[in-house]
Scaffold this motif. Structure first.
Motif, PDB file in Angstrom:
ATOM      1  N   VAL A 152       5.474  55.262 -31.928  1.00 53.34           N
ATOM      2  CA  VAL A 152       6.432  55.927 -31.052  1.00 53.34           C
ATOM      3  C   VAL A 152       6.362  55.259 -29.678  1.00 53.34           C
ATOM      4  O   VAL A 152       5.318  54.738 -29.286  1.00 53.34           O
ATOM      5  N   THR A 153       7.479  55.273 -28.966  1.00 58.85           N
ATOM      6  CA  THR A 153       7.547  54.709 -27.621  1.00 58.85           C
ATOM      7  C   THR A 153       7.836  55.834 -26.636  1.00 58.85           C
ATOM      8  O   THR A 153       8.766  56.620 -26.843  1.00 58.85           O
ATOM      9  N   LEU A 154       7.035  55.904 -25.580  1.00 51.85           N
ATOM     10  CA  LEU A 154       7.126  57.022 -24.632  1.00 51.85           C
ATOM     11  C   LEU A 154       7.427  56.547 -23.219  1.00 51.85           C
ATOM     12  O   LEU A 154       6.824  55.600 -22.727  1.00 51.85           O
ATOM     13  N   LYS A 155       8.364  57.238 -22.575  1.00 51.57           N
ATOM     14  CA  LYS A 155       8.603  57.105 -21.141  1.00 51.57           C
ATOM     15  C   LYS A 155       8.513  58.512 -20.568  1.00 51.57           C
ATOM     16  O   LYS A 155       9.317  59.369 -20.909  1.00 51.57           O
ATOM     17  N   GLY A 156       7.535  58.754 -19.730  1.00 51.21           N
ATOM     18  CA  GLY A 156       7.336  60.086 -19.188  1.00 51.21           C
ATOM     19  C   GLY A 156       6.036  60.686 -19.686  1.00 51.21           C
ATOM     20  O   GLY A 156       5.035  59.986 -19.831  1.00 51.21           O
ATOM     21  N   GLU A 157       6.050  61.987 -19.985  1.00 57.11           N
ATOM     22  CA  GLU A 157       4.817  62.674 -20.382  1.00 57.11           C
ATOM     23  C   GLU A 157       5.008  63.425 -21.692  1.00 57.11           C
ATOM     24  O   GLU A 157       6.016  64.090 -21.910  1.00 57.11           O
ATOM     25  N   ALA A 158       4.006  63.326 -22.566  1.00 55.47           N
ATOM     26  CA  ALA A 158       4.047  64.036 -23.843  1.00 55.47           C
ATOM     27  C   ALA A 158       2.640  64.407 -24.277  1.00 55.47           C
ATOM     28  O   ALA A 158       1.675  63.704 -23.964  1.00 55.47           O
ATOM     29  N   TYR A 159       2.550  65.508 -24.993  1.00 54.22           N
ATOM     30  CA  TYR A 159       1.299  65.942 -25.612  1.00 54.22           C
ATOM     31  C   TYR A 159       1.461  65.798 -27.118  1.00 54.22           C
ATOM     32  O   TYR A 159       2.462  66.237 -27.695  1.00 54.22           O
ATOM     33  N   PHE A 160       0.490  65.159 -27.766  1.00 57.95           N
ATOM     34  CA  PHE A 160       0.568  64.886 -29.195  1.00 57.95           C
ATOM     35  C   PHE A 160      -0.555  65.604 -29.941  1.00 57.95           C
ATOM     36  O   PHE A 160      -1.711  65.561 -29.521  1.00 57.95           O
ATOM     37  N   ASP A 161      -0.201  66.261 -31.032  1.00 56.19           N
ATOM     38  CA  ASP A 161      -1.179  66.771 -31.992  1.00 56.19           C
ATOM     39  C   ASP A 161      -0.865  66.041 -33.291  1.00 56.19           C
ATOM     40  O   ASP A 161       0.036  66.424 -34.034  1.00 56.19           O
ATOM     41  N   VAL A 162      -1.610  64.956 -33.548  1.00 56.42           N
ATOM     42  CA  VAL A 162      -1.268  64.014 -34.608  1.00 56.42           C
ATOM     43  C   VAL A 162      -1.809  64.477 -35.955  1.00 56.42           C
ATOM     44  O   VAL A 162      -2.991  64.820 -36.085  1.00 56.42           O
ATOM     45  N   LYS A 163      -0.941  64.462 -36.949  1.00 61.90           N
ATOM     46  CA  LYS A 163      -1.358  64.800 -38.305  1.00 61.90           C
ATOM     47  C   LYS A 163      -2.168  63.648 -38.883  1.00 61.90           C
ATOM     48  O   LYS A 163      -1.773  62.486 -38.816  1.00 61.90           O
ATOM     49  N   LYS A 164      -3.326  63.992 -39.437  1.00 65.39           N
ATOM     50  CA  LYS A 164      -4.220  62.956 -39.954  1.00 65.39           C
ATOM     51  C   LYS A 164      -3.564  62.222 -41.114  1.00 65.39           C
ATOM     52  O   LYS A 164      -2.951  62.810 -41.994  1.00 65.39           O
ATOM     53  N   ASP A 165      -3.712  60.902 -41.096  1.00 65.20           N
ATOM     54  CA  ASP A 165      -3.067  60.041 -42.089  1.00 65.20           C
ATOM     55  C   ASP A 165      -3.852  58.740 -42.133  1.00 65.20           C
ATOM     56  O   ASP A 165      -4.507  58.362 -41.167  1.00 65.20           O
ATOM     57  N   SER A 166      -3.780  58.037 -43.260  1.00 65.20           N
ATOM     58  CA  SER A 166      -4.481  56.754 -43.355  1.00 65.20           C
ATOM     59  C   SER A 166      -3.828  55.703 -42.463  1.00 65.20           C
ATOM     60  O   SER A 166      -4.467  54.717 -42.085  1.00 65.20           O
ATOM     61  N   ARG A 167      -2.556  55.920 -42.109  1.00 68.18           N
ATOM     62  CA  ARG A 167      -1.862  54.974 -41.239  1.00 68.18           C
ATOM     63  C   ARG A 167      -2.145  55.287 -39.776  1.00 68.18           C
ATOM     64  O   ARG A 167      -2.098  56.445 -39.367  1.00 68.18           O
ATOM     65  N   PRO A 168      -2.420  54.277 -38.969  1.00 67.17           N
ATOM     66  CA  PRO A 168      -2.638  54.519 -37.538  1.00 67.17           C
ATOM     67  C   PRO A 168      -1.385  55.098 -36.883  1.00 67.17           C
ATOM     68  O   PRO A 168      -0.261  54.817 -37.298  1.00 67.17           O
ATOM     69  N   PHE A 169      -1.604  55.901 -35.856  1.00 68.15           N
ATOM     70  CA  PHE A 169      -0.519  56.457 -35.039  1.00 68.15           C
ATOM     71  C   PHE A 169      -0.610  55.775 -33.682  1.00 68.15           C
ATOM     72  O   PHE A 169      -1.655  55.807 -33.035  1.00 68.15           O
ATOM     73  N   VAL A 170       0.481  55.146 -33.237  1.00 65.09           N
ATOM     74  CA  VAL A 170       0.461  54.342 -32.006  1.00 65.09           C
ATOM     75  C   VAL A 170       1.498  54.881 -31.029  1.00 65.09           C
ATOM     76  O   VAL A 170       2.675  55.050 -31.378  1.00 65.09           O
ATOM     77  N   VAL A 171       1.052  55.138 -29.795  1.00 65.27           N
ATOM     78  CA  VAL A 171       1.957  55.521 -28.713  1.00 65.27           C
ATOM     79  C   VAL A 171       2.057  54.336 -27.755  1.00 65.27           C
ATOM     80  O   VAL A 171       1.065  53.929 -27.156  1.00 65.27           O
ATOM     81  N   LYS A 172       3.261  53.786 -27.611  1.00 65.02           N
ATOM     82  CA  LYS A 172       3.461  52.645 -26.716  1.00 65.02           C
ATOM     83  C   LYS A 172       4.083  53.109 -25.410  1.00 65.02           C
ATOM     84  O   LYS A 172       5.054  53.869 -25.396  1.00 65.02           O
ATOM     85  N   THR A 173       3.495  52.645 -24.285  1.00 67.02           N
ATOM     86  CA  THR A 173       4.052  52.911 -22.961  1.00 67.02           C
ATOM     87  C   THR A 173       4.294  51.570 -22.274  1.00 67.02           C
ATOM     88  O   THR A 173       4.013  50.511 -22.838  1.00 67.02           O
ATOM     89  N   SER A 174       4.790  51.621 -21.050  1.00 63.95           N
ATOM     90  CA  SER A 174       5.095  50.383 -20.335  1.00 63.95           C
ATOM     91  C   SER A 174       3.843  49.585 -19.987  1.00 63.95           C
ATOM     92  O   SER A 174       3.909  48.373 -19.795  1.00 63.95           O
ATOM     93  N   LEU A 175       2.674  50.251 -19.912  1.00 62.77           N
ATOM     94  CA  LEU A 175       1.452  49.569 -19.494  1.00 62.77           C
ATOM     95  C   LEU A 175       0.412  49.421 -20.600  1.00 62.77           C
ATOM     96  O   LEU A 175      -0.446  48.547 -20.524  1.00 62.77           O
ATOM     97  N   CYS A 176       0.471  50.279 -21.626  1.00 63.32           N
ATOM     98  CA  CYS A 176      -0.586  50.250 -22.631  1.00 63.32           C
ATOM     99  C   CYS A 176      -0.131  50.879 -23.939  1.00 63.32           C
ATOM    100  O   CYS A 176       0.946  51.484 -24.011  1.00 63.32           O
TER     101      CYS A 176
END
Length: 323
Positions: A152-176
């Motif tokens: 997922v790509t984020l601009k601004g602020e978000a809170y994530f409660d990620v469902k466990k999965d064998s696939r990595p969950f990635v949050v992309k921002t402008s800096l990291c």
């Protein structure tokens, strides 16, 4: 209510009708009529599919904000509707807009969910992960979150409660980028501000675009500066940084400069601090359903400041008080 929404979108809604609609929510003597309307619509909706009013509500919110300068009456509506939404606890009442950009392959369609200022929303991603999106923010993701990673790509602020999965969950921002498997964390990544990643539960790794890596454990916050993308870690009370998903803003010895930026987004108002030395003054406060005027009065009592409100352009001027 449905008739009102339709007339509003068709530009057939008079100011008198708009006033009558708002009166249902703000006048105690109208409570019985409001209950009857709500019960009628709720009963009708239960018989079939629940209609998606997100677009309608977003347009109402957008038009109200856009026309504030033209019509003094509508300035009151923002305050009314915000309090109504808080009382009814309906997540879509402050609305979000969904935009689909479809490719030739439907499974690769990109979905963007965004929130206007002075609003927030929550929803489930296609993989079952929960997201809370704060004011003035946007998140984009593949319609199916398919492939080797859930990105997922984020601009601004978000809170994530990620469902466990064998696939990595990635949050992309402008800096990291933030990489997880199953966890709960907050990411604040507004334009031209340092990125703050706060971990409540689980374990995450962070990688900046300059290839700086850090691993966070619960109770840690990573700050990524906007100039060199350097990462600094610190221990924090994580509840302070996720309180907004519970309709609260909590500050504990927070510099006034940071408080001001969050208040601007929370209330959709421009705040100008005339004396820059005030920006470093620490402020401690808990804000829930208070109006911006109530917040400023609290600030006057606890800090050496005073303020002036410019109605024409919704601007607060904060200046140092000379006692």
């Amino acid at each position: 209510m449905k008739t009102f929404f339709k007339k509003y979108l068709d530009n057939n809604c008079s100011e008198g009708e708009f006033r009558s609609f708002i009166d249902l929510f703000v006048r105690p003597e109208k409570q019985r009529e409001l209950d009857a309307n709500m019960k009628e619509d709720w009963t009708a909706e239960k018989k079939g599919d629940v209609p998606d009013l997100s677009g309608t509500l977003y347009r109402i919110h957008y038009e109200i904000n856009k026309q504030e300068k033209k019509h003094p009456f509508t300035r009151k509506i923002v305050s009314y509707m915000t309090r109504v939404a808080a009382v009814l606890l309906i997540p879509v009442a402050i609305a979000y807009v969904i935009q689909l950009r479809k490719d030739d392959n439907a499974s690769s369609a990109v979905q963007t969910i965004s929130t206007p200022l002075a609003s927030k929303t929550s929803f489930l991603l296609p993989d079952g992960s929960s997201v809370w999106l704060n004011a003035g923010s946007a998140i984009s993701f593949s319609n199916g979150l398919s492939g080797g990673e859930r990105v997922v790509t984020l601009k601004g602020e978000a809170y994530f409660d990620v469902k466990k999965d064998s696939r990595p969950f990635v949050v992309k921002t402008s800096l990291c980028s933030v990489n997880v498997l199953g966890t709960a964390f907050n990411v604040m990544a507004y334009d031209h501000e340092a990125v703050a990643v706060t971990l409540e539960r689980g374990r995450i790794s962070l990688e900046t675009k300059s290839n700086h890596h850090e691993t966070l454990v619960p109770g840690q916050q990573a700050l990524v500066d906007t100039v060199n993308q350097l990462v600094s870690l610190r221990q924090v009370d994580t509840s302070l940084f996720s309180s907004w998903i519970r309709n609260q803003l909590i500050f504990k010895n927070e510099p006034l400069g940071n408080v001001v930026r969050r208040l601007e987004r929370w209330y959709n108002i421009n705040i100008v601090v005339t004396d820059k030395s005030l920006l470093k003054i620490p402020m401690t406060a808990s804000i829930e359903f208070e109006s911006i005027r109530e917040v400023m009065e609290l600030m006057k009592l606890t800090l050496p400041v005073n303020y002036e409100y410019k109605k024409n352009n919704r601007q607060l001027i904060v200046y140092k008080r000379n006692d």
